[in-house]
Scaffold this motif. Sequence first.
Motif, PDB file in Angstrom:
ATOM      1  N   SER A  64       0.870  -1.184   0.000  1.00 56.02           N
ATOM      2  CA  SER A  64       0.000   0.000   0.000  1.00 56.02           C
ATOM      3  C   SER A  64       0.901   1.226   0.000  1.00 56.02           C
ATOM      4  N   THR A 103      -1.859   5.574   1.446  1.00 56.35           N
ATOM      5  CA  THR A 103      -3.107   5.339   2.171  1.00 56.35           C
ATOM      6  C   THR A 103      -3.570   6.666   2.755  1.00 56.35           C
ATOM      7  N   ARG A 114     -11.299  -1.444  -0.280  1.00 51.46           N
ATOM      8  CA  ARG A 114     -10.872  -0.233  -0.972  1.00 51.46           C
ATOM      9  C   ARG A 114     -12.062   0.701  -1.104  1.00 51.46           C
ATOM     10  N   ARG A 120      -7.715   2.888   1.362  1.00 53.86           N
ATOM     11  CA  ARG A 120      -7.859   1.668   2.145  1.00 53.86           C
ATOM     12  C   ARG A 120      -8.770   1.915   3.339  1.00 53.86           C
TER      13      ARG A 120
END
Length: 215
Positions: free
Chosen positions: A15, A18, A172, A178
Motif C-alpha cells: 500500500s 493510504t 478499498r 484503504r
Amino acid sequence: MRAPIRVILTDNRSSMITVKRLQNRSFQVRLHRIFAQAEPATLAALARFIRRPDRKNRKAMGDFIARHLERIREKPARKRALPLAVRGKVYHLGEILEQVKQAYQIPAPEVRISWGQRRGKRKFRAIRLGSFDEEQKLIRVHPLLDRKQVPRFFVEYIVYHELLHAVVPEARAAGGRRASHTREFKRREKLFARYREAYAFEKRFVEERWSRRGS
C-alpha cells in the motif's frame, strides 16, 4: 484555508499511499518513503491526489511509482525486534488473547501480543489504546490499561478489536483508499459480549485522560 495533511512515511510496498480523512477535516497520509525524494511537480500532484483522487492524479502517482519500482523493491533494513512484554502488573495479555480467540472462535495462531512501551511524561494529545502491526502480526496494548481501575472486560475488548484487524479483510473505498473499519468489521465488533459497556468505558477513559492533559 485548505485542510492540513499529516504524513507518515513507511516501508509498506503493498500500500504505497493510504489516505484517511479525520474528523477535523484534516488528512492522515501514509506514504512509502520513496516519496520523500519526489520532485516538486510530483509532490504537487500528490497533494491533488490526496484531496481528489481522480484518474489524472492517480496516473501521476502510478507513473512516479513505476519509475522507482527497482528502489521500492529493495528490502529495507530489518527493524530491531523488541522483546514482548506479555505479563503486566495486573493483566496477562497472553492469557487474555487465548481466551478471546477461544470465546469468539477466531483462528489466528500467528498473532502475537505485547504491552506497548512505557514512555516518560509528555503532553497528552491523543491516545491509541491498541494497534495491530500486519507485518509483525503483533497486537500492542497501551500500558495505561494495565491497572486495577481498568476492568478486565475492557482489555479483552481492545484485544478483540485488534484481533479483528488480523482476520477481517480490508476494503478499498472510493478513490482507492484503504478502509479497515468496514461494514463487516463493525458488525463483528458489535458481537463482543460487553460491547456497549466497553464503548462507554472507552469514552469516559479517554475524556478523563484528556481533562488531565499536560498534568
